[in-house]
Motif scaffolding. Sequence first.
Motif, PDB file in Angstrom:
ATOM      1  N   LYS A  84     -17.613   1.433   0.776  1.00 26.99           N
ATOM      2  CA  LYS A  84     -18.665   2.101   0.462  1.00 26.99           C
ATOM      3  C   LYS A  84     -19.244   2.296  -0.974  1.00 26.99           C
ATOM      4  O   LYS A  84     -20.678   2.092  -1.077  1.00 26.99           O
ATOM      5  CB  LYS A  84     -18.309   3.783   0.755  1.00 26.99           C
ATOM      6  N   GLU A  85     -18.558   2.015  -2.101  1.00 25.84           N
ATOM      7  CA  GLU A  85     -19.219   2.012  -3.313  1.00 25.84           C
ATOM      8  C   GLU A  85     -19.946   0.725  -3.729  1.00 25.84           C
ATOM      9  O   GLU A  85     -20.627   0.784  -4.563  1.00 25.84           O
ATOM     10  CB  GLU A  85     -17.959   2.305  -4.443  1.00 25.84           C
ATOM     11  N   HIS A  87     -22.218  -0.251  -1.392  1.00 30.48           N
ATOM     12  CA  HIS A  87     -23.431   0.029  -0.869  1.00 30.48           C
ATOM     13  C   HIS A  87     -24.138  -1.337  -0.072  1.00 30.48           C
ATOM     14  O   HIS A  87     -25.163  -1.572  -0.232  1.00 30.48           O
ATOM     15  CB  HIS A  87     -24.571   0.508  -1.651  1.00 30.48           C
ATOM     16  N   ARG A 199     -12.929  -6.204 -11.763  1.00 30.77           N
ATOM     17  CA  ARG A 199     -13.353  -5.904 -10.290  1.00 30.77           C
ATOM     18  C   ARG A 199     -14.371  -4.747 -10.483  1.00 30.77           C
ATOM     19  O   ARG A 199     -13.671  -3.504 -10.757  1.00 30.77           O
ATOM     20  CB  ARG A 199     -12.074  -5.528  -9.506  1.00 30.77           C
ATOM     21  N   PRO A 200     -15.497  -5.047 -10.239  1.00 28.41           N
ATOM     22  CA  PRO A 200     -16.121  -3.731 -10.415  1.00 28.41           C
ATOM     23  C   PRO A 200     -16.215  -2.532  -9.702  1.00 28.41           C
ATOM     24  O   PRO A 200     -15.605  -2.411  -8.505  1.00 28.41           O
ATOM     25  CB  PRO A 200     -17.536  -4.161  -9.975  1.00 28.41           C
ATOM     26  N   THR A 201     -16.529  -1.389 -10.246  1.00 29.15           N
ATOM     27  CA  THR A 201     -16.018  -0.066  -9.484  1.00 29.15           C
ATOM     28  C   THR A 201     -17.203   0.161  -8.294  1.00 29.15           C
ATOM     29  O   THR A 201     -16.927   0.788  -7.314  1.00 29.15           O
ATOM     30  CB  THR A 201     -15.711   1.018 -10.278  1.00 29.15           C
ATOM     31  N   GLU A 202     -18.276  -0.124  -8.660  1.00 29.59           N
ATOM     32  CA  GLU A 202     -19.521   0.191  -7.984  1.00 29.59           C
ATOM     33  C   GLU A 202     -20.844  -0.807  -8.309  1.00 29.59           C
ATOM     34  O   GLU A 202     -20.975  -1.002  -9.493  1.00 29.59           O
ATOM     35  CB  GLU A 202     -19.840   1.627  -7.862  1.00 29.59           C
ATOM     36  N   ARG A 205     -28.327   1.430  -8.052  1.00 27.97           N
ATOM     37  CA  ARG A 205     -29.498   0.981  -8.095  1.00 27.97           C
ATOM     38  C   ARG A 205     -30.393   2.099  -8.782  1.00 27.97           C
ATOM     39  O   ARG A 205     -30.349   3.113  -8.314  1.00 27.97           O
ATOM     40  CB  ARG A 205     -30.067   0.826  -6.250  1.00 27.97           C
ATOM     41  N   ASP A 215     -21.087  -2.157 -12.095  1.00 30.82           N
ATOM     42  CA  ASP A 215     -20.463  -1.495 -13.111  1.00 30.82           C
ATOM     43  C   ASP A 215     -18.853  -2.078 -13.106  1.00 30.82           C
ATOM     44  O   ASP A 215     -18.338  -1.860 -12.077  1.00 30.82           O
ATOM     45  CB  ASP A 215     -20.302  -0.181 -12.638  1.00 30.82           C
ATOM     46  N   THR A 216     -18.726  -2.793 -14.332  1.00 30.90           N
ATOM     47  CA  THR A 216     -17.421  -3.329 -14.335  1.00 30.90           C
ATOM     48  C   THR A 216     -16.867  -3.153 -15.631  1.00 30.90           C
ATOM     49  O   THR A 216     -17.414  -3.083 -16.450  1.00 30.90           O
ATOM     50  CB  THR A 216     -17.522  -4.650 -13.905  1.00 30.90           C
ATOM     51  N   GLU A 217     -15.572  -3.865 -15.732  1.00 29.31           N
ATOM     52  CA  GLU A 217     -14.954  -4.091 -17.077  1.00 29.31           C
ATOM     53  C   GLU A 217     -14.843  -5.250 -17.058  1.00 29.31           C
ATOM     54  O   GLU A 217     -14.513  -6.101 -16.137  1.00 29.31           O
ATOM     55  CB  GLU A 217     -13.504  -3.226 -17.116  1.00 29.31           C
ATOM     56  N   GLU A 226     -22.430  -2.983 -17.827  1.00 28.05           N
ATOM     57  CA  GLU A 226     -23.155  -2.800 -16.740  1.00 28.05           C
ATOM     58  C   GLU A 226     -24.272  -4.069 -16.557  1.00 28.05           C
ATOM     59  O   GLU A 226     -24.945  -4.095 -17.204  1.00 28.05           O
ATOM     60  CB  GLU A 226     -23.925  -1.302 -17.094  1.00 28.05           C
TER      61      GLU A 226
ATOM     62  N   GLU B 169     -16.461   9.013  -0.883  1.00 26.98           N
ATOM     63  CA  GLU B 169     -17.594   8.278  -1.331  1.00 26.98           C
ATOM     64  C   GLU B 169     -18.817   8.914  -1.033  1.00 26.98           C
ATOM     65  O   GLU B 169     -19.681   8.634  -1.386  1.00 26.98           O
ATOM     66  CB  GLU B 169     -17.307   6.759  -0.931  1.00 26.98           C
ATOM     67  N   ARG B 170     -18.792   9.205   0.367  1.00 26.41           N
ATOM     68  CA  ARG B 170     -20.014   9.798   0.899  1.00 26.41           C
ATOM     69  C   ARG B 170     -19.584  11.305   1.330  1.00 26.41           C
ATOM     70  O   ARG B 170     -19.821  11.641   2.848  1.00 26.41           O
ATOM     71  CB  ARG B 170     -20.629   9.038   2.149  1.00 26.41           C
TER      72      ARG B 170
ATOM     73  N   CYS C  25      -7.024  -5.306 -12.339  1.00 27.89           N
ATOM     74  CA  CYS C  25      -8.385  -6.036 -12.153  1.00 27.89           C
ATOM     75  C   CYS C  25      -9.410  -5.146 -12.867  1.00 27.89           C
ATOM     76  O   CYS C  25     -10.480  -5.442 -12.804  1.00 27.89           O
ATOM     77  CB  CYS C  25      -8.331  -5.766 -10.546  1.00 27.89           C
ATOM     78  N   GLY C  26      -9.069  -3.925 -13.414  1.00 27.14           N
ATOM     79  CA  GLY C  26      -9.997  -3.109 -14.472  1.00 27.14           C
ATOM     80  C   GLY C  26     -11.074  -2.250 -13.475  1.00 27.14           C
ATOM     81  O   GLY C  26     -11.775  -1.546 -13.914  1.00 27.14           O
ATOM     82  N   THR C  27     -10.646  -2.064 -12.109  1.00 28.34           N
ATOM     83  CA  THR C  27     -11.533  -1.287 -11.457  1.00 28.34           C
ATOM     84  C   THR C  27     -11.150   0.264 -12.047  1.00 28.34           C
ATOM     85  O   THR C  27     -12.439   0.873 -11.990  1.00 28.34           O
ATOM     86  CB  THR C  27     -11.152  -1.141  -9.852  1.00 28.34           C
ATOM     87  N   ALA C  29     -10.731   1.031 -14.932  1.00 26.59           N
ATOM     88  CA  ALA C  29     -11.543   1.368 -16.307  1.00 26.59           C
ATOM     89  C   ALA C  29     -12.898   1.538 -16.106  1.00 26.59           C
ATOM     90  O   ALA C  29     -13.526   2.523 -16.559  1.00 26.59           O
ATOM     91  CB  ALA C  29     -11.297   0.030 -17.247  1.00 26.59           C
ATOM     92  N   SER C  30     -13.673   0.525 -15.013  1.00 33.87           N
ATOM     93  CA  SER C  30     -15.086   0.905 -15.009  1.00 33.87           C
ATOM     94  C   SER C  30     -15.311   2.247 -14.017  1.00 33.87           C
ATOM     95  O   SER C  30     -16.400   2.681 -13.986  1.00 33.87           O
ATOM     96  CB  SER C  30     -15.750  -0.284 -14.334  1.00 33.87           C
ATOM     97  N   SER C  31     -14.372   2.684 -13.544  1.00 32.74           N
ATOM     98  CA  SER C  31     -14.448   4.079 -12.804  1.00 32.74           C
ATOM     99  C   SER C  31     -14.399   5.045 -13.646  1.00 32.74           C
ATOM    100  O   SER C  31     -14.454   6.189 -13.022  1.00 32.74           O
ATOM    101  CB  SER C  31     -13.345   4.259 -11.576  1.00 32.74           C
ATOM    102  N   LYS C  36     -15.720   5.184 -20.376  1.00 30.77           N
ATOM    103  CA  LYS C  36     -17.347   4.945 -20.554  1.00 30.77           C
ATOM    104  C   LYS C  36     -17.819   5.398 -21.942  1.00 30.77           C
ATOM    105  O   LYS C  36     -18.631   5.023 -22.508  1.00 30.77           O
ATOM    106  CB  LYS C  36     -18.034   5.499 -19.484  1.00 30.77           C
ATOM    107  N   ARG C  76     -10.226   4.405  -5.980  1.00 27.08           N
ATOM    108  CA  ARG C  76     -10.670   3.288  -5.885  1.00 27.08           C
ATOM    109  C   ARG C  76      -9.816   2.150  -6.246  1.00 27.08           C
ATOM    110  O   ARG C  76     -10.261   1.073  -6.157  1.00 27.08           O
ATOM    111  CB  ARG C  76     -12.068   3.040  -6.838  1.00 27.08           C
TER     112      ARG C  76
END
Lengths: 534, 291, 164
Positions: A84-85, A87, A199-202, A205, A215-217, A226, B169-170, C25-27, C29-31, C36, C76
Amino acid sequence: MEVPDEYNAKLSMRKAVYMNNPPVHPPVYAIDESVCKFHDCEECVKACPTQAIELDQKPEEVTINVGSIVVATGFEEFDSSTIKEYHYNDYPDVITNLELARMVDGFGPTGGVIVRPSNRQPAKKIVFIQCVGSRDRRWKPYCSSICCMISLKHATLIKSAYPEADISVCYIDIRTTGREHEYYYEQAREMGIKFVKGRPTEISRDPKTGKLVVDTEDALLHRLLELEADLVVLAPAMVPSEGTKELAEILGIDIDQDGFYKEYNAKLRPTETKLRGIYICGGTIFPKDAPTTSLQAHSAAVKAAKFLNKGKIIKDQRTAVINQDYCGDCEFCPVTCPYHAITLEDKGEDHFAAKVSDLLCEGCGVCVGTCPQNAIELRHSKPEQMTAQMNGILSLNESAEPLILAICCSECGHTAVDSSGMAMMEYPASVRVMKVPCTGILQIHQFLEAFKAGAQGVMVVGCKSDGCHYEVGSQKAEKKVDLAKTLLNEYGIESERLEMFQFVFIEGDKFAEAAQMMSERLKKLGNLKLMIGP
Amino acid sequence: MMSYAIFLGCTIPARQPNYELSARKSLSKLGVKLVDIANMTCCCPPPVQSIDLKTSLAIASYNICLAEEANLDLLTLCSGCFESLAMANNMLKHDQKLKTKINKILAETGKEFHGTKEVKHFLQVLKDDIGLNQLEQNIVKPLTDLKIAPFYGCHALRPSELLQLDDPERPQILETLIKTLGGTSIEYQNKLKCCGGLLRGVSDDLALDLARDKLINVSNSGADCIATLCPFCFVALDIGQIQIRSKFQEIYDIPVLHYSELLALALGIAPEELAPRTHKIRIDKIINKIL
Amino acid sequence: MRAESFSETIRERLGGETITFCYQCGTCASSCPVAKRTTDFNPREIIKLCLLDEKDEILDGKSIWLCCSCYNCQERCPQKVEIADVIYAVRNIAIEKGKVPNIYFEFFNAISNDGRIVKVSQFAENKRPQLGLPPLQPTGVDALKKILSTTGFDKFHLKKEEPQ
């Protein structure tokens, strides 16, 4: 009537009467019954010069008799909206690689221009996200193996057509294991495609501009990023195509933990199933690239042709026989048989009797070990034959070591004994090896018979329980040995005299070790005193 | 009559009579009986789990045992209490080994965890047990024209596998309950992100930064107020605004109300009965809008 | 017997069981809302350092104390690493070694004296009837003390004397 064309990622329209894409053979038109107005319209009927359209055609079931089946139902993309994150269904500019493939196609709906579906404007900043659903314990734990290459292909194609495009690939690990695959990766870096290890968290938009932000590291930079994007391309996991499980049930073949069809033996019989005459190939076994798919297709086709050309099936006579006088009304054997070789026949008045198909039976004897009525025998491995063999090999012990009966299955068990011999390993001479088709054939009373026949100890040697050549035999034997141990205790026999061992066929050393261990153990226990028998 | 054992925790009786009053009065109006059980202790939230996880689980389970003895489900107002207790309850229910281990510790207190009761969040009781219809029928002052920014905080939702309150998430439960009161639920950026409440005292600067992000996003959305569930979020965003005023010279003036307060007002309970002065950011304009 | 490595110690502890699932994977960290804001805290790096047995860097540093317990990372994580719980497990180890930030002594004292981590003042308690609230029930401090002594948690305050 016009509807968005799914094949073109809904970037173009198609009519309710349309030609399937990619083209089918023979090339014929189809009618989409979910949108066709049928007799309220009839324009197509009027237009067809050969009067080929009949609007009243109904779906029908067709039975085709065949001698062999090749299952090549392939794989499909994991539903990215599950994550879902990201979208996927909410933001039109988040698409999948399959949808991007249509845009990359010069003959595709955009003529090869990469656009943002939200406004059809060219996408200049593109971010790829790898492992969407793959390598994810929450969804698909396996690596889908081809998505890195698909994204690399798309990224390089886009970059060569539009050098000004700003392309980033967010990855966990880039996997380029095939022939020449690493060169793609090299080329991509040379072209200036950016690689971000994370791996991006979300994906979010900006409500005002509609721009996407990933949004990733970057774990190598130790920095949070970002990434702005016009278009985000997801690389979803590859999953078994819809209906795989149902078809497996109909055909009676197995699927693995990930839902793909399971081959008979990954190394030696990679396109065969446990059922003769049914073959599998390609992405239906696991996601794979085109060359490997083609290779497997060749293999499955040749296997099927060979099977058909023989015109006959050569079978071992070692199959199960039901003694109709004893068989009655239970359903244990048809449920247990891994090959669906046993069916129940209606004998009238609510009575049933089991019936074995000689053609399907693989001769493991698991049914023999399961039958509560002793109504099943295996040809060449009848109980009296087994007893005679047991008595024979246990009749004499000239060594000082305790006599041990090692009942070995014909697959890994017996081969492990062979392996120990070939490697010149030593184990006590008093260990007597008896070969059975599969340890699943054994019944509890046979362990007691062995002790009666003079054994001081009994080893049951089978395959690993998840590697049994007859699927369930070794597991069943394990349970029976456990149960027998309880019974032995009841009879005043030390339960340590009976032990189950599970080996892979090359583990000769482990067999020798186990035999040595049993011998030592039995020496400590001393001579077996039997309360029963003469 | 529906009955629950109420678990108050610490922050609510210590500092937030507004939460306790509004929840008690609303539930009583909705026909729910709350039983105050003696000898409850701390729920052992993350700061205590940080000292020792096993002890924390044992103490949380001890409290559940008290509810089991009273044969009542446990109702929590504070999300921190909900998280600690529901996590302990579900972990022990699904892990026999862990249960045995914890029961060994509990034996010293003469208790045994059985796993026969539920730990319920205030919102679950409203939506699932009382029901939206029943709720709607009791509303006398609908929150018409009130734009409310729902804020879940963290511990009502996560870790979702153990809490099972809503989709992490929702989530929809708070939005639904706001709409049931006649209010408008407003979407805003990073709705599900943390307010930094638990960092207060550990790193006040960080805590304030996170709270400020939240306030910026809410204020951009044009909401009239924020609806919270957790006393820590309440402190972070309410008192937080005063601190942000002196540190950043920024004034947001966004009233922060617990959902229970909005509910009580909608049910027609007089504002002066709800300890409105607990709020550092005055809520008069919200009250005026409702009345 | 081979000495247990730091990562094994964590894996054996309640909360730390899933640490080896991590593939960096760093998920997380970015969460992370804290990551941040500050480079002092990064859940992925904490896990990596633990897996590489960099015990001193982890236990002596301040980073493990900066987690705000929001569970975004845990929710996540594609490998189902229970990241927040792993961090609690590491904090538990740090505390056993006497490396305790001061605020935790406050929590500890409050819990063992009052049964709550935030003390309810006499003033607040007296005001309850006036507000229309029922009297507060007593807390189960006795039972709590029994639990604390069973798990050894009551020895916690001794840690303060140890040299840091």
